[in-house]
Scaffold this active site. Structure first.
Site, PDB file in Angstrom:
ATOM      1  CG  ASP A   1      33.231  34.144  53.090  1.00 26.99           C
ATOM      2  OD1 ASP A   1      32.967  35.347  53.229  1.00 26.99           O
ATOM      3  OD2 ASP A   1      34.319  33.646  53.412  1.00 26.99           O
TER       4      ASP A   1
ATOM      5  CG  ASP B   1      36.672  28.821  48.892  1.00 25.73           C
ATOM      6  OD1 ASP B   1      37.394  29.454  49.676  1.00 25.73           O
ATOM      7  OD2 ASP B   1      35.764  28.056  49.285  1.00 25.73           O
TER       8      ASP B   1
ATOM      9  CB  CYS C   1      52.840  26.241  32.771  1.00 25.81           C
ATOM     10  SG  CYS C   1      51.905  27.680  33.351  1.00 25.81           S
TER      11      CYS C   1
ATOM     12  CB  CYS D   1      51.158  31.213  33.293  1.00 28.43           C
ATOM     13  SG  CYS D   1      52.688  30.961  34.225  1.00 28.43           S
TER      14      CYS D   1
ATOM     15  CB  CYS E   1      55.752  29.241  32.526  1.00 26.20           C
ATOM     16  SG  CYS E   1      55.544  28.385  34.109  1.00 26.20           S
TER      17      CYS E   1
ATOM     18  CG  HIS F   1      53.351  28.848  37.954  1.00 29.35           C
ATOM     19  ND1 HIS F   1      53.394  28.255  36.704  1.00 29.35           N
ATOM     20  CD2 HIS F   1      53.358  27.821  38.858  1.00 29.35           C
ATOM     21  CE1 HIS F   1      53.440  26.937  36.844  1.00 29.35           C
ATOM     22  NE2 HIS F   1      53.425  26.653  38.139  1.00 29.35           N
TER      23      HIS F   1
END
Length: 370
Positions: free
Chosen positions: A91, A264, A302, A304, A307, A333
């Site tokens: 940015d 974002d 999930c 990930c 998890c 996560h």
């Protein structure tokens, strides 16, 4: 940068696309985790990749102050400095300067401000913002803009739009590198006519993409969605649209239906450090006593790293004990949840079932956590 629309939803504005950059391709709609100081807090670049992240955002203002863009430039640019091989968007620093309102002086030339770190005085204008971002070497860079506070009087926002247009033109004139895409930022507060003026003036200049700035600054969701709906009509359909700083799953889903491609927000990472986890059934406050002996993963759907390996009970223990590992596991996560959310949205668009997906999404939210 090349942007290609791959599918348009039947009877709506939602679409999927691909953005090709010098550091790889990412699909849209996409969510970009925020790596303010060249680091997504609490996780490594390898964690980001494993969580499905394709593109990240870094902050011009913060990297300018510390360690300084000349240092990063001499060390090979931001990608090498932080060991991230994927696309990066930086940015312009405009929003951070806006947030320093008591410490800044605004003129037609740019902004003089005091560092939040040590009180030292600095100046950033359009030319400086481009120079900094070119030194950092991000794939997508942003024009320097003036973000009006909310609420603001019409006359103030009108002046803000005029400054933003003038600064955008100066950014284009300053830009030298042809391997970076430059996005213009539409301002105008909550005033439909000023948003139209800002959008039309920027489109005439021919940016590589367009961002909707000045939102998520205190307005309610209905107002924000009205502004998005009214503004997006004036932006070219063949260019990506980026909604800056908006990041709840619900807000993202609704904005996608209005035609937004990129997002974002600090929400998934900041919430992770505060013990709030995102799941298909809503937000989970991991410190709650009900999870003290809960051996289930955060989210059954999930896959990930968190998890797959840790229980709610253990995550609660880490958070209550203020263990550093809590930040990392929670953040992994939440970022994986956002990556999966965007992938599911893209699939629903491609299969022309976004309406059904929205109904299922809100139905699971209403049902709540088990």
């Amino acid at each position: 940068m090349e942007f290609r629309i791959t599918h348009k939803a039947a009877g709506g504005r939602a679409r999927t696309g691909e953005v090709q950059t010098p550091h790889g391709l990412f699909e849209t709609p996409v969510f970009m985790p925020v790596g303010t100081q060249g680091s997504v807090k609490a996780v490594s670049p390898e964690d980001l990749t494993d969580a499905g992240v394709k593109v990240i955002l870094a902050n011009t203002y913060h990297l300018y102050l510390r360690p300084g863009h000349p240092v990063i430039g001499r060390l090979g640019g931001l990608h090498r400095f932080m060991n991230w091989s994927g696309p990066i968007l930086t940015d312009s620093g405009g929003f951070q300067v806006y947030s320093l309102t008591p410490l800044r002086t605004l003129t037609d030339h740019g902004v003089t401000f005091q560092s939040h770190i040590d009180g030292s005085r600095h100046f950033i204008g359009p030319e400086e913002a481009i120079d900094i971002q070119e030194t950092l070497g991000a794939d997508i860079i942003m024009a320097f803009d003036e973000c009006a506070p909310y609420p603001s009087e019409y006359a103030y926002v009108q002046r803000s739009v005029s400054l933003t247009t003038s600064w955008a033109r100066r950014c284009l004139e300053r830009k030298k590198r042809d391997d970076q895409a430059l996005f213009g930022i539409v301002q105008g507060g909550m005033y439909a006519d000023l948003r139209e003026i800002s959008a039309r003036e920027l489109v005439e200049m021919g940016f590589d993409g367009y961002a909707l700035g000045g939102l998520s600054v205190g307005e309610d969701r209905a107002t924000r969605e009205r502004v998005i709906r009214e503004t997006i009509d004036f932006l070219p359909t063949e260019k990506p649209v980026y909604l800056m700083g908006v990041g709840t799953p619900e807000d993202i889903l609704e904005a996608v239906t209005l035609g937004v491609d990129m997002f974002d927000c600090v929400m998934p990472t900041r919430n992770a450090r505060n013990g709030t986890l995102f799941t298909t059934a809503g937000r989970m406050t991991i410190k709650n006593a009900r999870y003290a002996e809960d051996n289930r993963p955060v989210d059954d759907g999930c896959h990930c790293y968190t998890c797959a390996n840790y229980s709610r009970a253990y995550l609660r223990h880490l958070f209550m004990a203020r263990e550093i590992l809590s930040y990392r596991l929670n953040t992994i996560h939440n970022l994986a949840y956002y990556s999966r959310l965007m992938a599911d949205i893209r699939t629903a668009i491609r299969e022309d079932r976004l309406t059904e997906y929205r109904a299922t999404f809100y139905g699971l939210q209403e049902k709540g956590l088990g």
